[in-house]
Design a protein around this motif. Sequence first.
Motif, PDB file in Angstrom:
ATOM      1  N   UNK A  11       0.958  -1.287  -0.109  1.00  0.00           N
ATOM      2  CA  UNK A  11       0.024  -0.140   0.109  1.00  0.00           C
ATOM      3  C   UNK A  11       0.796   1.108   0.163  1.00  0.00           C
ATOM      4  N   UNK A  12       2.033   1.235   0.851  1.00  0.00           N
ATOM      5  CA  UNK A  12       2.701   2.760   1.035  1.00  0.00           C
ATOM      6  C   UNK A  12       4.056   2.585   0.176  1.00  0.00           C
ATOM      7  N   UNK A  13       4.603   1.397   0.358  1.00  0.00           N
ATOM      8  CA  UNK A  13       6.158   1.247  -0.269  1.00  0.00           C
ATOM      9  C   UNK A  13       6.195   1.112  -1.980  1.00  0.00           C
ATOM     10  N   UNK A  14       5.131   0.624  -2.386  1.00  0.00           N
ATOM     11  CA  UNK A  14       4.871   0.164  -3.682  1.00  0.00           C
ATOM     12  C   UNK A  14       3.932   0.758  -4.338  1.00  0.00           C
ATOM     13  N   UNK A  15       4.258   2.022  -5.008  1.00  0.00           N
ATOM     14  CA  UNK A  15       3.140   2.724  -5.446  1.00  0.00           C
ATOM     15  C   UNK A  15       3.036   2.453  -6.692  1.00  0.00           C
ATOM     16  N   UNK A  16       2.152   2.972  -7.919  1.00  0.00           N
ATOM     17  CA  UNK A  16       1.952   2.610  -9.267  1.00  0.00           C
ATOM     18  C   UNK A  16       2.996   2.452  -9.869  1.00  0.00           C
ATOM     19  N   UNK A  17       4.056   3.472  -9.829  1.00  0.00           N
ATOM     20  CA  UNK A  17       5.128   3.920 -10.872  1.00  0.00           C
ATOM     21  C   UNK A  17       6.194   2.624 -10.388  1.00  0.00           C
ATOM     22  N   UNK A  18       6.392   2.365  -9.124  1.00  0.00           N
ATOM     23  CA  UNK A  18       7.391   1.235  -8.805  1.00  0.00           C
ATOM     24  C   UNK A  18       6.789  -0.099  -9.227  1.00  0.00           C
ATOM     25  N   UNK A  19       5.445  -0.446  -9.033  1.00  0.00           N
ATOM     26  CA  UNK A  19       4.982  -1.575  -9.536  1.00  0.00           C
ATOM     27  C   UNK A  19       5.106  -1.857 -11.100  1.00  0.00           C
ATOM     28  N   UNK A  20       4.971  -0.590 -11.921  1.00  0.00           N
ATOM     29  CA  UNK A  20       5.022  -0.795 -13.304  1.00  0.00           C
ATOM     30  C   UNK A  20       6.515  -1.019 -13.779  1.00  0.00           C
ATOM     31  N   UNK A  21       7.435  -0.359 -12.970  1.00  0.00           N
ATOM     32  CA  UNK A  21       8.849  -0.593 -13.480  1.00  0.00           C
ATOM     33  C   UNK A  21       9.119  -2.205 -12.965  1.00  0.00           C
ATOM     34  N   UNK A  22       8.783  -2.439 -11.815  1.00  0.00           N
ATOM     35  CA  UNK A  22       9.048  -3.816 -11.403  1.00  0.00           C
ATOM     36  C   UNK A  22       8.360  -4.785 -12.430  1.00  0.00           C
ATOM     37  N   UNK A  23       7.399  -4.704 -13.044  1.00  0.00           N
ATOM     38  CA  UNK A  23       6.613  -5.564 -13.686  1.00  0.00           C
ATOM     39  C   UNK A  23       7.704  -5.602 -15.243  1.00  0.00           C
ATOM     40  N   UNK A  24       7.970  -4.507 -15.713  1.00  0.00           N
ATOM     41  CA  UNK A  24       8.881  -4.376 -16.926  1.00  0.00           C
ATOM     42  C   UNK A  24      10.239  -5.089 -16.731  1.00  0.00           C
ATOM     43  N   UNK A  25      10.716  -4.631 -15.726  1.00  0.00           N
ATOM     44  CA  UNK A  25      12.154  -5.678 -15.475  1.00  0.00           C
ATOM     45  C   UNK A  25      11.953  -6.982 -15.171  1.00  0.00           C
ATOM     46  N   UNK A  26      10.959  -7.467 -14.907  1.00  0.00           N
ATOM     47  CA  UNK A  26      10.491  -8.816 -14.580  1.00  0.00           C
ATOM     48  C   UNK A  26      10.375  -9.629 -16.022  1.00  0.00           C
ATOM     49  N   UNK A  27       9.620  -8.520 -16.830  1.00  0.00           N
ATOM     50  CA  UNK A  27       9.375  -9.082 -18.037  1.00  0.00           C
ATOM     51  C   UNK A  27      10.551  -9.422 -19.233  1.00  0.00           C
ATOM     52  N   UNK A  28      11.456  -8.321 -18.926  1.00  0.00           N
ATOM     53  CA  UNK A  28      12.917  -8.187 -19.474  1.00  0.00           C
ATOM     54  C   UNK A  28      13.695  -9.376 -19.004  1.00  0.00           C
ATOM     55  N   UNK A  29      13.476  -9.737 -17.903  1.00  0.00           N
ATOM     56  CA  UNK A  29      14.615 -10.597 -17.454  1.00  0.00           C
ATOM     57  C   UNK A  29      13.913 -12.185 -17.500  1.00  0.00           C
ATOM     58  N   UNK A  30      12.521 -12.018 -17.907  1.00  0.00           N
ATOM     59  CA  UNK A  30      11.974 -13.339 -18.178  1.00  0.00           C
ATOM     60  C   UNK A  30      11.444 -14.058 -16.700  1.00  0.00           C
ATOM     61  N   UNK A  31      11.400 -13.114 -15.586  1.00  0.00           N
ATOM     62  CA  UNK A  31      10.981 -13.378 -14.296  1.00  0.00           C
ATOM     63  C   UNK A  31       9.273 -13.638 -14.226  1.00  0.00           C
ATOM     64  N   UNK A  32       8.869 -14.603 -13.602  1.00  0.00           N
ATOM     65  CA  UNK A  32       7.408 -14.434 -13.234  1.00  0.00           C
ATOM     66  C   UNK A  32       6.905 -13.320 -12.531  1.00  0.00           C
ATOM     67  N   UNK A  33       5.629 -12.871 -12.789  1.00  0.00           N
ATOM     68  CA  UNK A  33       5.183 -11.743 -12.122  1.00  0.00           C
ATOM     69  C   UNK A  33       4.846 -12.192 -10.459  1.00  0.00           C
ATOM     70  N   UNK A  34       4.681 -11.101  -9.645  1.00  0.00           N
ATOM     71  CA  UNK A  34       4.332 -11.302  -8.290  1.00  0.00           C
ATOM     72  C   UNK A  34       3.149 -11.901  -8.104  1.00  0.00           C
ATOM     73  N   UNK A  35       2.977 -13.046  -7.195  1.00  0.00           N
ATOM     74  CA  UNK A  35       1.891 -13.467  -7.042  1.00  0.00           C
ATOM     75  C   UNK A  35       0.532 -12.693  -6.511  1.00  0.00           C
ATOM     76  N   UNK A  36      -0.447 -12.795  -6.790  1.00  0.00           N
ATOM     77  CA  UNK A  36      -1.691 -11.933  -6.149  1.00  0.00           C
ATOM     78  C   UNK A  36      -1.835 -12.227  -4.562  1.00  0.00           C
ATOM     79  N   UNK A  37      -2.401 -11.199  -3.860  1.00  0.00           N
ATOM     80  CA  UNK A  37      -2.582 -11.711  -2.465  1.00  0.00           C
ATOM     81  C   UNK A  37      -3.535 -12.763  -2.151  1.00  0.00           C
ATOM     82  N   UNK A  38      -3.270 -13.433  -0.990  1.00  0.00           N
ATOM     83  CA  UNK A  38      -4.241 -14.322  -0.783  1.00  0.00           C
ATOM     84  C   UNK A  38      -5.684 -13.877  -0.496  1.00  0.00           C
TER      85      UNK A  38
END
Length: 498
Positions: A11-38
Amino acid sequence: MTGRDADLDDLFDRDADNRLLDRRRREELGLAPHPPPASSTPARFGAESMVNDVPRAVAPRSAVLRVALVARPDRELIPGAVVTIVVSLHDDGDADAGDVRLRIVLPAEAEAIGGSFSCEEADLDGDALLGAGLHVGTVNAHSELRVRFALRVLPGTAPLDVSVHAGAPGVPTISAPTLRLARRSGHAAFEQPRPFFELESDETDAALSAFALAPVERERAVDTIVGEPAVPAAPTAHEPERAVAEPAPAPRPAKPKPKPKPKPKLRVERAPEPEPEADPEPVAEAEPAQEFSLMRNLEIDEVRALDRVFSGGVPHGLAGLALLSSIAAVDAPLGGSLGVRDVARSVAAALPRALVAARMRQATPPVVTRQALAAIRPFALAPAGRVGGDGPLLALRLDDRGLDALRAVLARDLDDIFLRGVQVLLAVCPRALEGVAPEAAERAGEALATYRVAAGAWLMRVTVRRAVDRAYDPLTADDLLLQDAGRALVAALRDALA
């Protein structure tokens, strides 16, 4: 994780911009996305989480009195100004306020006008309202009670503060602040000249010189009868002889007797004397000496009062009626017998109220009343004789024909009581001023004759105007001819007394 729990880092440390950069970085590295919350239940933070959803009942408010005070006008006031005060009582609560008492405090240099107190078009006791307090009853919830009255501003320099107090047992009251009335600059420290029809500070109603009437019997008025009514002449000494000689047809057979013959000779010798005695003309010649007098003492105070009437802004009709009632020749015994004295006094007593109403631009009260006209007795016994007195006298001398004409005027009956009252006053208007210098008497007589003509013409104009317009008020209407004639007559009377 429950529905109320949440990932704070998400909620507080990962805003929308950080989540978008993290998603692009994982796509470039071929990593799986973060799992959804339980739990898919979103986190909710809002006001609904802190307020009870069950509405609570609101308790009714108790009675609360609120007082408002308004004055019109409230500034630029001069001595004599009339101010209307309106007091409003409001009940802002949900309950009725019972046993409400109201009290008003006036400034020392103002006086309340009697008869002006009202509450919702109903009369109030002004003395109680300005004293210990007036019980006004119950004020309903969310309603208003209005009290109205008028006050007159007096001369002075003290502040004009009006305050109001209201209260009821167990009811809180929000009082109105004290209302201060503002005087006009320059009118507070001195008293303005009073109009002629208002009393001075040291006068009373009985001392009002403008319309004060003399007592019924004045010591100065001398009711001395100079000429006694004509009495049939006593029979002379020769009339019995003639009465015996003429109806003596029975003793005619005794003509040879010598005694009856000298008697016809006496009748022949005295034939020139019986002519003036047998002819009724000498008795008719004595009739003009039998006068019927109406008079009035002319005093300097009355003339000064009339001078103030015609020098001020008095309506012309009221000024004319004041002059007619002031000079009416009604103080002789004949005036009391015919009842014209009561009419003149009634008109003079009603004129001050009419003058005040005209100055305040209010409806003029009736000056001539039916009760006053009912005192007229046109065919009453008329005391004969010449009436005199000390000092200047406004006199009306009548013979038999003049008295009959006066009786005819007094016997008229008109539906318009104002027109009939003016007719009566005009009928007893004096013809001459006696007891003054001959030159002054001549000028006053001419002025009286001119004013009678002007007043008669004014009466005719008023009669025509009243016939077509019943709302026409002749007392307040202007008439320059009547006003100029009245001003000239007052000047002539003043010069005669001077």
